[in-house]
Design a protein around this motif. Structure first.
Motif, PDB file in Angstrom:
ATOM      1  N   THR B 205       0.835  -1.210   0.000  1.00  0.00           N
ATOM      2  CA  THR B 205       0.000   0.000   0.000  1.00  0.00           C
ATOM      3  C   THR B 205       0.868   1.257   0.000  1.00  0.00           C
ATOM      4  O   THR B 205       0.617   2.208  -0.745  1.00  0.00           O
ATOM      5  N   GLY B 206       1.904   1.256   0.849  1.00  0.00           N
ATOM      6  CA  GLY B 206       2.797   2.408   0.949  1.00  0.00           C
ATOM      7  C   GLY B 206       3.476   2.709  -0.378  1.00  0.00           C
ATOM      8  O   GLY B 206       3.506   3.852  -0.833  1.00  0.00           O
ATOM      9  N   ASN B 207       3.998   1.652  -1.012  1.00  0.00           N
ATOM     10  CA  ASN B 207       4.673   1.847  -2.301  1.00  0.00           C
ATOM     11  C   ASN B 207       3.722   2.452  -3.325  1.00  0.00           C
ATOM     12  O   ASN B 207       4.092   3.362  -4.067  1.00  0.00           O
ATOM     13  N   ASN B 208       2.498   1.920  -3.361  1.00  0.00           N
ATOM     14  CA  ASN B 208       1.534   2.406  -4.349  1.00  0.00           C
ATOM     15  C   ASN B 208       1.143   3.858  -4.111  1.00  0.00           C
ATOM     16  O   ASN B 208       1.076   4.649  -5.044  1.00  0.00           O
ATOM     17  N   LEU B 209       0.906   4.182  -2.830  1.00  0.00           N
ATOM     18  CA  LEU B 209       0.539   5.562  -2.491  1.00  0.00           C
ATOM     19  C   LEU B 209       1.673   6.509  -2.861  1.00  0.00           C
ATOM     20  O   LEU B 209       1.449   7.561  -3.459  1.00  0.00           O
ATOM     21  N   ALA B 210       2.896   6.125  -2.499  1.00  0.00           N
ATOM     22  CA  ALA B 210       4.049   6.985  -2.773  1.00  0.00           C
ATOM     23  C   ALA B 210       4.178   7.217  -4.274  1.00  0.00           C
ATOM     24  O   ALA B 210       4.424   8.329  -4.725  1.00  0.00           O
ATOM     25  N   ARG B 211       3.978   6.152  -5.042  1.00  0.00           N
ATOM     26  CA  ARG B 211       4.100   6.267  -6.496  1.00  0.00           C
ATOM     27  C   ARG B 211       3.007   7.191  -7.041  1.00  0.00           C
ATOM     28  O   ARG B 211       3.252   7.993  -7.935  1.00  0.00           O
ATOM     29  N   ARG B 212       1.796   7.087  -6.477  1.00  0.00           N
ATOM     30  CA  ARG B 212       0.702   7.899  -6.979  1.00  0.00           C
ATOM     31  C   ARG B 212       0.952   9.388  -6.722  1.00  0.00           C
ATOM     32  O   ARG B 212       0.582  10.247  -7.512  1.00  0.00           O
ATOM     33  N   PHE B 213       1.610   9.696  -5.600  1.00  0.00           N
ATOM     34  CA  PHE B 213       1.843  11.095  -5.259  1.00  0.00           C
ATOM     35  C   PHE B 213       3.135  11.635  -5.879  1.00  0.00           C
ATOM     36  O   PHE B 213       3.393  12.820  -5.807  1.00  0.00           O
ATOM     37  N   ASP B 214       3.937  10.748  -6.427  1.00  0.00           N
ATOM     38  CA  ASP B 214       5.227  11.182  -6.955  1.00  0.00           C
ATOM     39  C   ASP B 214       5.072  11.687  -8.382  1.00  0.00           C
ATOM     40  O   ASP B 214       4.817  10.915  -9.297  1.00  0.00           O
ATOM     41  N   ARG B 215       5.179  13.028  -8.550  1.00  0.00           N
ATOM     42  CA  ARG B 215       4.999  13.627  -9.884  1.00  0.00           C
ATOM     43  C   ARG B 215       6.325  13.947 -10.538  1.00  0.00           C
ATOM     44  O   ARG B 215       6.361  14.641 -11.540  1.00  0.00           O
ATOM     45  N   ARG B 216       7.411  13.538  -9.907  1.00  0.00           N
ATOM     46  CA  ARG B 216       8.708  13.932 -10.451  1.00  0.00           C
ATOM     47  C   ARG B 216       9.042  13.167 -11.716  1.00  0.00           C
ATOM     48  O   ARG B 216       8.574  12.060 -11.897  1.00  0.00           O
TER      49      ARG B 216
END
Lengths: 281, 216
Positions: B205-216
């Motif tokens: 879940t953490g990995n997915n959330l982080a990826r979703r918020f990562d716009r870089r």
């Protein structure tokens, strides 16, 4: 406004009021922390496109950081749009910041915000009501031809588009002065031309005075009305671009010219629009 | 095996309750302490050696005490705060006190990962230091913060296994008391499987959330 008819070491006397006026700017660092400045004088007349030229280590970044008041100068005076910025701090300095937009070499767009939200940021920070922010942002994005990118994130854009976003953000608060740090370095020739055209448009159509800090002599030659050459923290030459490019009076300038592959005798195309034709914005 | 299910289910709920409450509180305190650490650090927005050292010492003290010992040392405080030193609620006190400095260090690292040039650029746009923190520093660090809190949650599951020492219950307690001390290998194995599943779910879940918020 400050800086009227100030006699300089060079034979030039500007008669127009200064948008940026720097006198005796001195900054020293503990070794290695940055290039020092030694009694730098600089005058950017209202409506001009002025370039500060110098190789790396000449003190260009320090000058930019002092004018942007990210550094406090050790001595000297910095006057921006008629206000003394030399010793402003805190809330006083923040209120003044709207007068000068800055575009950094690395652009420093927020990756977490969309294009529109990036442009809106300075307006939010300055407490502009949200009802006024949206139309202003739309206007800016349209002016820069990136309206259709409003909802995208900086990472999705090309280099030239990102540069436009950075310019739009810098101009959001309707500043009188734009300070541009290496606006054309690391750009491909096509994008470089388009950025130079945009800078011309910002001056000619929006009446914004532009101060460019760069080592890119070719771009400076194409766009600047006047130039200041910086070397080892000192001003070695200052005056109209045509004069400095065609009759460089110091070895430093001649070396800079030589490095761009053009001998000092080559005639550079110099922008034909002069600040005095524009009047005050 | 079937008679084991209700016990296992209760223990899982206890673990989840302890970990959720502890993580929420650790995130809140960790964000505050971690922001202060990052802002005052030598590479931060407002470097201040004195404050940074003080906060660093404070956050190192509880990190240097083994968690099981921290639980015992904190018994009087727990009794004062919760009214009792026994049970799931009581276990949350040492979890939060042990986890906060850890969270703070993770938050500090995530914040210092934000380009300092970006902060300076935003200051030239007219941001006050608090605006720079709320509108730039924290939002830009969100992917890093999500990853940090994922690590925190997994560490809290690990810590919570020791909460049995104060009767906190949970999977770790069940595994020790039934699985180990009463030789119920099936209980031991079940607890381990549930713990492994929990950690996998949190990490995923953490990995997915982080990826979703990562716009870089």
């Amino acid at each position: 406004m400050r800086g009227q008819s100030i006699q300089r070491n060079s034979p030039i006397t500007y008669t127009a009021p200064s948008a940026v006026y720097v006198r005796g700017l001195t900054k020293r660092f503990a070794s290695g922390a940055g290039a020092a400045l030694d009694a730098v004088d600089l005058e950017v007349p209202v409506g001009a496109i002025h370039g500060v030229l110098g190789s790396s280590g000449a003190g260009k970044s320090t000058l930019l950081r002092c004018i942007a008041r990210l550094e406090k100068p050790d001595a000297g005076e910095i006057v921006v749009a008629g206000s003394d910025w030399t010793s402003l701090t805190g809330a006083q300095l923040r209120r003044e910041r709207g007068k000068m937009g800055i575009v950094f070499q690395q652009l420093h767009l927020l990756s977490s915000r969309t294009v529109a939200a990036n442009v809106a940021l300075p307006l939010e920070l300055n407490g502009v009501p949200s009802a006024e922010i949206a139309p202003r942002v739309r206007e800016l994005l349209e002016w820069f031809g990136i309206a259709e990118k409003a909802a995208e994130y900086p990472a999705q854009l090309s280099g030239g588009q990102r540069q436009r976003v950075a310019l739009a953000r810098a101009l959001a608060t309707k500043p009188r002065i734009l300070l541009a740090d290496e606006p054309t370095s690391a750009l491909d020739p096509e994008t470089r031309t388009s950025v130079l055209n945009m800078l011309r448009g910002i001056r000619n159509q929006l009446g914004v005075t532009i101060l460019i800090i760069t080592h890119d002599l070719r771009s400076a030659a194409e766009i600047c009305d006047s130039l200041t050459v910086l070397d080892a923290g000192r001003v070695v030459e200052s005056g109209p671009a045509s004069q400095i490019l065609n009759q460089p009076s110091t070895d430093v300038t001649r070396r800079l010219l030589a490095h761009t592959g053009s001998p000092g005798t080559t005639r550079f195309p110099v922008s034909l629009v002069h600040f005095d034709e524009l009047g005050q914005p | 095996m079937t008679e084991l299910m209700p016990t296992l289910f209760t223990a899982t709920l206890q673990t989840l309750a302890m970990v959720t409450a502890a993580v929420i509180l650790c995130v809140i305190f960790g964000l505050v302490l971690g922001s202060c650490l990052a802002i005052t650090s030598p590479q931060g927005m407002a470097p201040s050696r004195g404050i940074h050292e003080l906060l660093a010492i404070f956050s190192n003290i509880s990190r240097s005490i083994p968690f099981l010992i921290l639980i015992v040392v904190l018994l009087p405080l727990t009794r004062f705060l919760v009214g009792t030193s026994i049970g799931t609620a009581a276990a949350i006190v040492p979890l939060v006190i042990g986890g906060t400095p850890y969270a703070a260090r993770l938050v500090e690292a995530a914040l210092l990962d934000v380009d300092p040039g970006l902060i300076q650029a935003v200051l030239t746009l007219g941001a006050s230091p608090s605006q720079a923190v709320w509108k730039v520093y924290l939002p830009e660090a969100i992917p890093g913060l999500i990853r940090a809190f994922t690590v925190l949650a997994i560490t809290m599951i690990n810590f919570s296994a020791m909460a049995g020492a104060v009767g906190g219950g949970g999977l770790g307690d069940l595994a020790i008391r039934y699985g180990y001390q009463r030789f119920r290998l099936d209980v031991l194995a079940s607890c381990c499987i549930v713990l492994i599943l929990l950690v996998q779910i949190i990490q995923f879940t953490g990995n997915n959330l982080a990826r979703r918020f990562d716009r870089r």
